[in-house]
Design a protein around this motif. Structure first.
Motif, short mmCIF file in Angstrom:
data_model
loop_
_atom_site.label_atom_id
_atom_site.label_comp_id
_atom_site.label_asym_id
_atom_site.label_seq_id
_atom_site.Cartn_x
_atom_site.Cartn_y
_atom_site.Cartn_z
N ASN A 149 -2.70 2.86 -9.27
CA ASN A 149 -2.89 2.20 -7.98
C ASN A 149 -2.30 3.04 -6.84
OD1 ASN A 149 -4.33 0.19 -9.21
ND2 ASN A 149 -2.65 -1.27 -9.28
N LYS A 204 -0.26 -2.51 -3.73
CA LYS A 204 -1.23 -2.77 -2.65
C LYS A 204 -0.55 -2.63 -1.28
CE LYS A 204 -5.09 -4.02 -4.92
NZ LYS A 204 -6.35 -3.24 -4.81
N TYR A 258 1.64 -5.11 -8.89
CA TYR A 258 0.32 -5.01 -8.26
C TYR A 258 0.42 -5.25 -6.75
CZ TYR A 258 -4.59 -6.52 -7.39
OH TYR A 258 -5.86 -6.69 -6.92
N SER A 284 -8.95 -0.25 -8.78
CA SER A 284 -7.59 -0.76 -8.98
C SER A 284 -7.38 -1.21 -10.42
CB SER A 284 -7.36 -1.95 -8.04
OG SER A 284 -6.04 -2.42 -8.14
#
Lengths: 324, 324
Positions: free
Chosen positions: B96, B154, B150, B79
Motif C-alpha cells: 500500500n 491510506k 490499512y 490496494s
C-alpha cells in the motif's frame, strides 16, 4: 536504561543531552547514552558511558546499525528543517520520511528477533502538520492538512509510528513541538527562524530582519520547555494516549507585536530598535499556512507544562544563554 | 485523454472500466485505456484502444514502467484490503504505502523530464483513515487517527499525494470511499466483507454469517456511487479543494438492523432468515474502530452524490447483479 538520541548535535538534542547528564530521566537511571547525528556529536562529561556516532540515517544500513544498539529509549529528533525540506523536495522526503520509516522498520525487525522489552521512541513532530483554514484555537481533534513538505513528512511519520506501536513493535509517541523560541546561536534555514532572530539578535546588539507583519500570531515554547516535553513523554504511560499517539503540546500564543512588547519590557527600547521590517513574501506565505493557537487540553491533562508567557521565554533565553 | 487504472481487475476497477467504455468521462474523450492489476485484467470491447498489463506495483521498476505510459489521468485503486493488511503487516505497508509512493515518485520524475501537462491522479482512500472516539457525525475537519494498518497506510498516501500535488508534480485528490455495499461476488478478506455478505448471500439463497451485533452502525455507498465519485473527482477542478485534497464522500449511515430491515422490505422474511448471527470478536474489534456517520458537507457542495438510502443500495444490487 540505554538511551539513544538521533539529532543529538542539534540545538534541542544538545540541551536534552545536558539535561540527561545533569538530572537523568524522571523515573529511571541512564546506564548508557548514545549520541547520533550527521555531524559528530560532542561527548559530555557524565556519570555513565557516552558513545558518539556520526552518520546519515537516510543511508543504507544506518537504521539497522542503530537498531542493533538495543537501546531502551530513543529520542528521534533528527530532521531536515522546514525551509530546506521546501526547497529540496527529494532531500526532505528522503531524509525525513524515508529515513524515519527505515528506523522504525529496523527497530521492529530487532523486536521480532530478540525477546527483550521493545524500546520506546519519542518522535519530535511539529505544528507544521496543520494547515489552514483554522479555528481560533486548534483543538485536539483537528485534522492534519499540512501545507508544507516538512509538515506532510512529520504527519506521515506520526502515522507510521502509531501503527508500529499499535502492533507492539515498539512503544512511543509523537510530540508536536510548538515553534522553539528563542533558539540560541545562528539563524537556520527554517522559515520560522526570524521568530527567534528578532529577540536573539537585538539582545546580542545586532540588527534583526522581520520578514512578516507584526500582526502575525504564532505558537511558541522555549528550548527548556521542549526538553521538558521530551522527558515527560519518555516517562509517560502511553496507555493514557488511548491509541492517539500524536499530541499537540501546550505553548504560548502571541503576535509578533507581543513578542516585541515582551522584549521591550525586558530589555528596553534601544534593543527593540534593532528590529528592521523587511517584508519577505516567500516566508510570509509559509508562515501564513501555520497555526496560531491551540487548546492542548489532552497534553495539559497528561501533565505537559508550557512557559508562562512570552516574557518568560525572553528571560529564559537571557538566563540560559547570555548569563554564561 | 489517455487513462490508466491501477487495480483494474478489482470490483470497483471493473465497474469503472465498464462505465468508461459505455459512457466515457464526464467532460473529456477517452483516447486510450490502460488496465493494470496484479492479475491480468480482461479487455472490454471499446471504441478506443485498451491495453492490459499484469504487474505488481510494489516490485522494482513497475512504477517507472507505468509513469512512462504518459497517461493523462490515473485512477489508483490498487490496494491490499484491510483484513489482509492487518494480518500481514509487512505486506500491507509495502504494497500500500511503499508502492503508492513509488508511483508518485515515478510520475513526478516523468513530469520533471517531459514538458507536457502533468497527469491527474484520483486515489481511492477509505474512511478507515479515521479512528475513534468519534463525534456522532464526523465533520470535514476531523482528525485522522487510524486504528488499523490499512487506515494508516491510506492516510499516509493521502498526505504524500497532497504534497506532490501542491508542488505541481501532478494534479489529483484522494476520495475517502464509504464502505462499498453490496459488493458482488464472493466474500473477501476485508473486515467489512460481512456488511455486503448479509445482503448478497441471502438474495442468492445462501446463508450469511453476521459477526457483529445488529446495533453496529456504519457508512455505505453502492459500487455504482463509488464509480460516480471517481468520475466526478476526475472531472473536478481541484483548485476548489483549496489545498485539502482528501475528501470525505457522502454516503448512507445505517445500522445492521436497518440493513436487515431494508432487505426484508425488498426481498421478504424468508430471505432475511438466511442471516445467522455468529459473533466474531476479531471482526468486532476492527469494526468498532470505524466511523458511523459523516456530514460530508464539502463533498456535497462539490457535487458528489450518494445513494438515497439503504433500500436503494439493496435494489441497486438486484438491478445490476441479479437481473442479468
Amino acid at each position: 536504561m540505554k538511551v539513544l538520541i538521533l539529532g543529538a548535535a542539534g540545538m534541542i538534542g544538545r540541551k536534552l543531552v545536558n539535561a540527561l547528564v545533569s538530572s537523568g530521566l524522571p523515573n529511571a537511571a541512564v546506564s548508557k547514552l548514545v549520541l547520533y547525528d550527521i555531524v559528530m556529536p560532542q561527548a559530555p562529561e557524565a556519570d555513565f558511558p557516552v558513545q558518539c556516532l556520526k552518520g546519515d540515517l537516510s543511508e543504507s544500513g544506518e537504521a539497522g546499525r542503530l537498531a542493533e544498539l538495543d537501546c531502551d529509549l530513543v529520542f528521534h529528533l533528527a530532521s531536515i528543517v522546514s525551509g530546506e525540506a521546501e526547497t529540496d523536495f527529494d532531500l526532505g522526503w528522503n531524509s525525513n520520511l524515508r529515513a524515519s520509516w527505515a528506523l522504525f522498520e529496523a527497530i521492529a525487525e530487532r523486536t521480532r528477533k530478540v525477546s527483550s522489552e521493545p524500546p520506546k521512541i519519542i518522535f519530535s513532530s511539529s505544528i507544521a502538520v496543520f494547515g489552514g483554514p483554522y479555528d481560533a484555537a486548534i483543538d485536539d481533534e483537528f485534522l492534519c492538512a499540512p501545507q508544507s513538505s516538512y509538515g506532510a513528512q512529520k504527519a506521515c511519520i506520526e502515522l507510521i509510528l502509531a501503527d508500529y506501536c499499535r502492533k507492539g513493535f515498539f512503544d512511543g509517541m509523537s510530540v508536536r513541538l510548538p515553534t522553539i523560541c528563542v533558539r540560541p546561536g545562528k539563524p537556520n534555514l527554517a522559515a520560522s527562524s526570524f521568530f527567534s532572530g528578532i529577540i536573539r539578535e537585538p539582545l546580542n546588539g545586532q540588527e534583526a530582519l522581520l520578514p512578516v507583519e507584526t500582526s502575525v500570531r504564532h505558537w511558541f515554547a522555549s528550548p527548556e520547555s521542549a526538553v521538558g516535553f521530551l522527558l515527560h513523554a519518555a516517562d509517560l504511560d502511553t496507555q493514557k494516549l488511548e491509541g492517539r499517539r500524536a499530541l499537540n503540546l501546550p505553548g504560548v500564543s502571541c503576535t509578533v507585536e507581543e513578542q516585541i512588547e515582551a522584549l521591550r519590557s525586558v530589555a528596553g527600547e534601544d534593543v527593540v530598535k534593532l528590529i528592521k521590517p523587511v517584508p519577505d513574501a516567500r516566508i510570509r506565505a509559509i508562515v501564513d499556512a501555520w497555526p496560531e493557537d491551540f487548546t492542548a487540553k489532552r497534553a495539559l491533562k497528561l501533565g505537559f507544562k508550557a512557559d508562562d508567557n512570552f516574557e518568560a521565554i525572553v528571560r529564559n533565553y537571557i538566563d540560559k544563554e547570555l548569563s554564561n
